[in-house]
Design an enzyme around this catalytic site. Structure first.
Site, PDB file in Angstrom:
ATOM      1  N   SER A   1      -9.651  -0.855   7.497  1.00 49.31           N
ATOM      2  CA  SER A   1      -9.109  -0.662   6.150  1.00 49.31           C
ATOM      3  C   SER A   1      -8.335  -1.839   5.586  1.00 49.31           C
ATOM      4  CB  SER A   1      -8.224   0.590   6.120  1.00 49.31           C
ATOM      5  OG  SER A   1      -9.008   1.743   6.274  1.00 49.31           O
TER       6      SER A   1
ATOM      7  N   SER B   1      -9.434   1.465   3.455  1.00 52.13           N
ATOM      8  CA  SER B   1      -8.699   2.275   2.503  1.00 52.13           C
ATOM      9  C   SER B   1      -7.626   1.509   1.709  1.00 52.13           C
ATOM     10  CB  SER B   1      -8.000   3.430   3.240  1.00 52.13           C
ATOM     11  OG  SER B   1      -7.051   2.936   4.176  1.00 52.13           O
TER      12      SER B   1
ATOM     13  N   LYS C   1       0.863  -1.186   0.000  1.00 45.34           N
ATOM     14  CA  LYS C   1       0.000   0.000   0.000  1.00 45.34           C
ATOM     15  C   LYS C   1       0.896   1.232   0.000  1.00 45.34           C
ATOM     16  CE  LYS C   1      -3.820   1.915   2.789  1.00 45.34           C
ATOM     17  NZ  LYS C   1      -4.701   1.647   3.963  1.00 45.34           N
TER      18      LYS C   1
END
Length: 464
Positions: free
Chosen positions: A180, A156, A81
């Protein structure tokens, strides 16, 4: 690269690499080709590190030939990420604010994965600063759900979920402040675990909310999550919240089954606000029946602390996010997406008393959940209240009109993971959440593994 190779688990890929049926260089080159071919429709990657990946793959190949074996991740292509610092590689947070930001050192967990021999394919899309929505006013497009490209991935860690579901990496790191890791795992049909607060270092990771942020792995199987967690777990003096506790072998008891374990179910939680999507509830009840059939005892538990947790988590998260973004909001607000800008500004209107009261509530609710976990071994719930909606259907206020199953475990710092447990009638994944006692990720993984092994939902992949 055919789908059989692209969708191998880390466990299976590691075996064929170590048996020299395929080399790390061959796998990495094939995966980079697949990313170039497939990802323009998915948008899961922000930066593809082709040269570095091939260099690391060649080194892994040389190491393994010469007898230097760093473990099961050696030669396995993974992705991060884009809030994990990578030395010499931009780390953007999916934001214009950091679009040209290039760290001078790695995040601690980036280093640990490199030392474990993992090959870095690139940096993955996310919701801006792990705080925004999947919008179109950021410098990079939002990741799309491989099960339906007009649908969201959850966030997210959107790119992490999308890349895994699309067969564009074998493992990924996400981050989790209110769900997330678990939300995109549920909506994309993969596995993801948020470990105990302090289990894995956050040093070098862009923060959202210092007292709620967790880092953790996402992959296509429970065993893969266990392998990745073992690689990144451990004490780090660079992270003030890091816990100096022993890291167990998370794979050793993975196949011990659930016979004799007690699984708590807070059923009244599922009817909070407008309630949970009926197909999600049906899949969840079917999952409980599977676990009961494997020998677990299903026990109803008090729902009150779970229902009350979201308000406290939201106040703490937005207050701490405002503290992080305050200078940007004052000096260059136009460089933030409307989603981040509007949510962060809410923090300016939360009083010190509100924040302190939320932290006090956190202590009380944490004690109540830990008390429940003295009576049961794990707690089960859906991971997300509905399957993935379309981008057009998105409503920023919808999250307050149905239960939110993930923030309670950020508030309490307890480990929790999502595993696939079925599909909606229109073909979108549904996730089962398993949560446990502090630093007892092993039992969480064990229950998830027993369910995964009995069902096989994780073996389904989207047609791309």
């Amino acid at each position: 690269m055919n789908d059989d190779l692209a969708f191998l688990t880390i466990t299976d890929l590691s075996r064929v690499i170590h048996d020299r049926e395929v080399s790390p260089t061959e796998v990495t080159r094939a995966m980079l080709d697949r990313v170039a071919r497939v990802d323009p429709r998915i948008n899961s990657y922000i930066t593809v590190t082709s040269d570095l990946a091939l260099q690391q793959a060649k080194q892994a190949e040389q190491d393994l030939v010469s007898g230097k074996d760093a473990g099961p991740l050696h030669g396995v292509p993974i992705a991060l990420k884009d809030l994990y610092a990578t030395k010499g590689i931009r780390t953007t947070g999916h934001s214009k604010v950091l679009v040209d930001s290039v760290p001078v050192e790695d995040a601690t967990v980036t280093t640990l994965l490199r030392l474990a021999g993992a090959v870095l394919l690139g940096k993955l899309a996310m919701h801006e600063f792990a705080f925004g929505a999947p919008g179109f006013d950021t410098p990079f497009p939002p990741a799309r759900n491989p099960w339906g490209l007009e649908h969201i991935t959850g966030g997210s860690s959107s790119g992490s979920g999308a890349a895994l579901a699309a067969g564009l990496c074998y493992g990924a790191l996400g981050s989790d402040t209110g769900g997330s890791i678990r939300s995109p795992a549920a909506l994309c049909g993969v596995a993801g675990i948020k470990p105990t607060y302090g289990r894995a270092s956050r040093a070098g990771v862009l923060p959202l909310s210092w007292s709620l942020d967790h880092v953790g792995p996402m992959a296509r199987s429970v065993a893969d999550c266990a392998l990745m967690l073992e690689a990144i777990a451990g004490y780090d003096p660079k992270d003030p919240a890091s816990a100096d506790v022993a890291v167990p072998d998370f794979t050793s008891g993975l196949n011990d089954g659930v016979a004799g374990l007690r699984i708590g179910v807070p059923r009244d939680w599922f009817n909070e606000a407008d309630g949970t999507h009926p197909e999600v509830l049906a899949a969840f009840e079917a999952a409980l029946a599977v676990l009961a059939g494997e020998g677990a005892q299903i026990v109803d538990v008090d729902s009150a602390p779970f229902i009350k947790a979201r308000a406290a988590n939201t106040i703490i998260m937005i207050s701490e996010a405002y503290a992080y973004h305050e200078d940007t909001l004052k000096t260059r607000p136009q460089d933030l997406s409307s989603g981040v800008r509007n949510r962060a500004r809410e923090g300016a209107f939360i009083s010190a008393a509100d924040y302190v009261d939320a932290q006090r509530a956190r202590v009380v609710l944490g004690n109540q959940v830990r008390s429940i976990l003295r009576e049961v071994d794990v707690i089960a719930s859906p991971a997300a209240p509905q399957p993935a909606e379309t981008f057009e259907e998105q409503d920023p206020d919808a999250r307050y009109r149905m239960p939110s199953y993930t923030p309670i475990y950020n508030l309490t710092g307890l480990p929790a993971m999502s595993v696939p447990c079925g599909f909606s009638s229109d073909g979108f994944p549904i996730g089962l959440q398993i949560a446990g006692r502090a630093f007892d990720e092993a039992t969480v993984l064990r229950v998830a593994q027993a369910y995964e092994r009995a069902t096989g939902w994780h073996q389904r992949h989207p047609e791309l």
